[in-house]
Each structure stands twice: as C-alpha cells, then as structure tokens.
Design a protein around this motif. Structure first.
Motif, PDB file in Angstrom:
ATOM      1  N   ASP A   1      -7.694  45.765 -30.347  1.00 10.72           N
ATOM      2  CA  ASP A   1      -8.377  45.770 -31.640  1.00 10.72           C
ATOM      3  C   ASP A   1      -7.676  46.732 -32.600  1.00 10.72           C
ATOM      4  N   GLU A   2      -8.056  46.663 -33.857  1.00  2.00           N
ATOM      5  CA  GLU A   2      -7.393  47.446 -34.893  1.00  2.00           C
ATOM      6  C   GLU A   2      -7.489  48.950 -34.637  1.00  2.00           C
ATOM      7  N   ALA A   3      -8.620  49.428 -34.148  1.00  2.00           N
ATOM      8  CA  ALA A   3      -8.797  50.868 -33.905  1.00  2.00           C
ATOM      9  C   ALA A   3      -7.842  51.375 -32.830  1.00  2.00           C
ATOM     10  N   VAL A   4      -7.678  50.616 -31.754  1.00  3.74           N
ATOM     11  CA  VAL A   4      -6.765  51.002 -30.675  1.00  3.74           C
ATOM     12  C   VAL A   4      -5.327  50.999 -31.197  1.00  3.74           C
ATOM     13  N   PHE A   5      -4.970  49.937 -31.920  1.00  2.00           N
ATOM     14  CA  PHE A   5      -3.621  49.856 -32.481  1.00  2.00           C
ATOM     15  C   PHE A   5      -3.357  51.026 -33.422  1.00  2.00           C
ATOM     16  N   SER A   6      -4.278  51.279 -34.338  1.00  2.00           N
ATOM     17  CA  SER A   6      -4.093  52.344 -35.329  1.00  2.00           C
ATOM     18  C   SER A   6      -3.933  53.713 -34.675  1.00  2.00           C
ATOM     19  N   ALA A   7      -4.727  53.989 -33.651  1.00  4.33           N
ATOM     20  CA  ALA A   7      -4.633  55.284 -32.960  1.00  4.33           C
ATOM     21  C   ALA A   7      -3.287  55.428 -32.260  1.00  4.33           C
ATOM     22  N   ARG A   8      -2.853  54.387 -31.586  1.00  2.00           N
ATOM     23  CA  ARG A   8      -1.573  54.430 -30.880  1.00  2.00           C
ATOM     24  C   ARG A   8      -0.397  54.522 -31.857  1.00  2.00           C
ATOM     25  N   PHE A   9      -0.465  53.759 -32.951  1.00  2.00           N
ATOM     26  CA  PHE A   9       0.592  53.777 -33.958  1.00  2.00           C
ATOM     27  C   PHE A   9       0.678  55.158 -34.610  1.00  2.00           C
ATOM     28  N   GLU A  10      -0.458  55.756 -34.893  1.00  2.99           N
ATOM     29  CA  GLU A  10      -0.486  57.109 -35.468  1.00  2.99           C
ATOM     30  C   GLU A  10       0.160  58.104 -34.510  1.00  2.99           C
ATOM     31  N   ALA A  11      -0.179  58.027 -33.230  1.00  2.00           N
ATOM     32  CA  ALA A  11       0.343  58.979 -32.240  1.00  2.00           C
ATOM     33  C   ALA A  11       1.848  58.808 -32.021  1.00  2.00           C
ATOM     34  N   LEU A  12       2.315  57.564 -31.960  1.00  2.00           N
ATOM     35  CA  LEU A  12       3.710  57.310 -31.616  1.00  2.00           C
ATOM     36  C   LEU A  12       4.657  57.234 -32.807  1.00  2.00           C
ATOM     37  N   VAL A  13       4.151  56.830 -33.974  1.00  2.00           N
ATOM     38  CA  VAL A  13       5.043  56.594 -35.113  1.00  2.00           C
ATOM     39  C   VAL A  13       4.693  57.484 -36.310  1.00  2.00           C
ATOM     40  N   THR A  14       3.554  57.245 -36.919  1.00  2.00           N
ATOM     41  CA  THR A  14       3.226  57.918 -38.174  1.00  2.00           C
ATOM     42  C   THR A  14       3.306  59.432 -38.074  1.00  2.00           C
ATOM     43  N   SER A  15       2.745  60.005 -37.030  1.00  2.00           N
ATOM     44  CA  SER A  15       2.749  61.466 -36.888  1.00  2.00           C
ATOM     45  C   SER A  15       4.132  62.005 -36.545  1.00  2.00           C
ATOM     46  N   GLN A  16       5.050  61.126 -36.141  1.00  2.35           N
ATOM     47  CA  GLN A  16       6.394  61.536 -35.737  1.00  2.35           C
ATOM     48  C   GLN A  16       7.454  61.301 -36.809  1.00  2.35           C
ATOM     49  N   LEU A  17       7.086  60.723 -37.946  1.00  2.68           N
ATOM     50  CA  LEU A  17       8.067  60.482 -39.006  1.00  2.68           C
ATOM     51  C   LEU A  17       8.500  61.812 -39.617  1.00  2.68           C
ATOM     52  N   PRO A  18       9.803  62.035 -39.753  1.00  2.00           N
ATOM     53  CA  PRO A  18      10.263  63.278 -40.379  1.00  2.00           C
ATOM     54  C   PRO A  18       9.932  63.278 -41.867  1.00  2.00           C
ATOM     55  N   ASP A  19       9.773  64.439 -42.415  1.00  3.16           N
ATOM     56  CA  ASP A  19       9.552  64.592 -43.841  1.00  3.16           C
ATOM     57  C   ASP A  19      10.745  63.998 -44.594  1.00  3.16           C
ATOM     58  N   ARG A  20      10.513  63.409 -45.725  1.00  5.64           N
ATOM     59  CA  ARG A  20      11.596  62.778 -46.501  1.00  5.64           C
ATOM     60  C   ARG A  20      12.690  63.773 -46.879  1.00  5.64           C
ATOM     61  N   SER A  21      12.405  65.069 -46.860  1.00  7.93           N
ATOM     62  CA  SER A  21      13.435  66.061 -47.187  1.00  7.93           C
ATOM     63  C   SER A  21      14.539  66.095 -46.126  1.00  7.93           C
ATOM     64  N   ALA A  22      14.297  65.501 -44.938  1.00  6.86           N
ATOM     65  CA  ALA A  22      15.311  65.439 -43.884  1.00  6.86           C
ATOM     66  C   ALA A  22      16.385  64.400 -44.209  1.00  6.86           C
ATOM     67  N   TRP A  23      16.121  63.524 -45.167  1.00  9.34           N
ATOM     68  CA  TRP A  23      17.048  62.461 -45.525  1.00  9.34           C
ATOM     69  C   TRP A  23      17.995  62.942 -46.616  1.00  9.34           C
ATOM     70  N   THR A  24      19.258  62.539 -46.534  1.00 11.14           N
ATOM     71  CA  THR A  24      20.236  62.797 -47.575  1.00 11.14           C
ATOM     72  C   THR A  24      20.625  61.463 -48.178  1.00 11.14           C
ATOM     73  N   ARG A  25      20.500  61.353 -49.485  1.00 11.52           N
ATOM     74  CA  ARG A  25      20.810  60.095 -50.160  1.00 11.52           C
ATOM     75  C   ARG A  25      22.321  59.853 -50.109  1.00 11.52           C
ATOM     76  N   VAL A  26      22.696  58.653 -49.718  1.00 10.83           N
ATOM     77  CA  VAL A  26      24.102  58.252 -49.673  1.00 10.83           C
ATOM     78  C   VAL A  26      24.423  57.551 -50.978  1.00 10.83           C
ATOM     79  N   GLN A  27      25.515  57.950 -51.609  1.00 13.82           N
ATOM     80  CA  GLN A  27      25.907  57.310 -52.863  1.00 13.82           C
ATOM     81  C   GLN A  27      26.507  55.949 -52.579  1.00 13.82           C
ATOM     82  N   THR A  28      26.173  54.999 -53.444  1.00 16.40           N
ATOM     83  CA  THR A  28      26.739  53.660 -53.354  1.00 16.40           C
ATOM     84  C   THR A  28      27.624  53.427 -54.574  1.00 16.40           C
ATOM     85  N   GLY A  29      28.300  52.315 -54.598  1.00 13.97           N
ATOM     86  CA  GLY A  29      29.139  51.974 -55.733  1.00 13.97           C
ATOM     87  C   GLY A  29      28.360  51.951 -57.037  1.00 13.97           C
TER      88      GLY A  29
END
Length: 120
Positions: free
Chosen positions: A88-116
């Motif tokens: 169900d949605e609650a089980v999925f949301s809890a697992r997704f939060e634990a494994l993915v959302t809470s583990q995403l690095p802050d956007r400041s960890a990214w360096t923008r790559v210049q393109t043409g």
C-alpha cells in the motif's frame, strides 16, 4: 562521491522517456526511470544498487509506482510495489523515505558542468 565529498560522475538517459542515476549519502545509487508504458499507464521505476570496486553493480532493491488513467471515466488508480510485491501507499512511502529521500545529498554537493550553450 569522491574522497573529498564531491560528486564525481552521474548519468542521464532520455531514451526511455527519462532515466537518471543519483548518488545517495550512504554510498548507494538510485536509478529512476519515468516511463509511459501504454496509453493509460505511467510508471516510476526505482532500482537501488551499489557499485563494486571491479565496476559491477549489486542490486539491492526494486520499487515501482504504476499510475493508471482510464478513458472511460473510471477513477485513476495507483499501484505500489517493492521487490516484486504489491504494497500500500503508506508502506511504499515509508520505505522510499528511508532508502531514498532521506539519503539524497544536499544540492550544494553538486557542481554544475558547463555545456556548449553556457559558453556561447
């Protein structure tokens, strides 16, 4: 991420609607495909994996969300799954939060790559 905590590589593939690999704080990667798989189904597919020293991938978990819309006026429906089992949605949301959302690095960890386009 490399030894000084900076992202050293990433992947984006627009061939199958959209696909991207994101690094997570715990060293895991998440590959997300967003795919229209029929006239009335749109899917979000997630594979969590780790890269091994030899370049192999060890898959840890598969998660999905299938969203259905119907032309006959029936109410839309959504199906959630983890490792081949519908949940169900609650089980999925809890697992997704634990494994993915809470583990995403802050956007400041990214360096923008210049393109043409940036250089013109």
């Amino acid at each position: 991420m490399n030894g000084d905590g900076k992202l050293s590589c990433w992947n984006y593939d627009a061939v199958e609607t959209s696909c991207r690999d994101d690094p997570l704080k715990d060293g895991t990667m998440v590959r997300q495909y967003d795919v229209g798989t029929g006239p009335n189904r749109y899917s979000h597919l997630y594979t969590l994996y780790r890269c091994q020293a030899g370049g192999e991938m060890t898959e840890l978990s598969h998660m999905f969300i299938h969203e259905y819309t119907y032309c006959d006026g029936a109410a839309p429906s959504t199906i959630y799954g983890i490792d081949g089992e519908e949940v169900d949605e609650a089980v999925f949301s809890a697992r997704f939060e634990a494994l993915v959302t809470s583990q995403l690095p802050d956007r400041s960890a990214w360096t923008r790559v210049q393109t043409g386009a940036d250089m013109g």
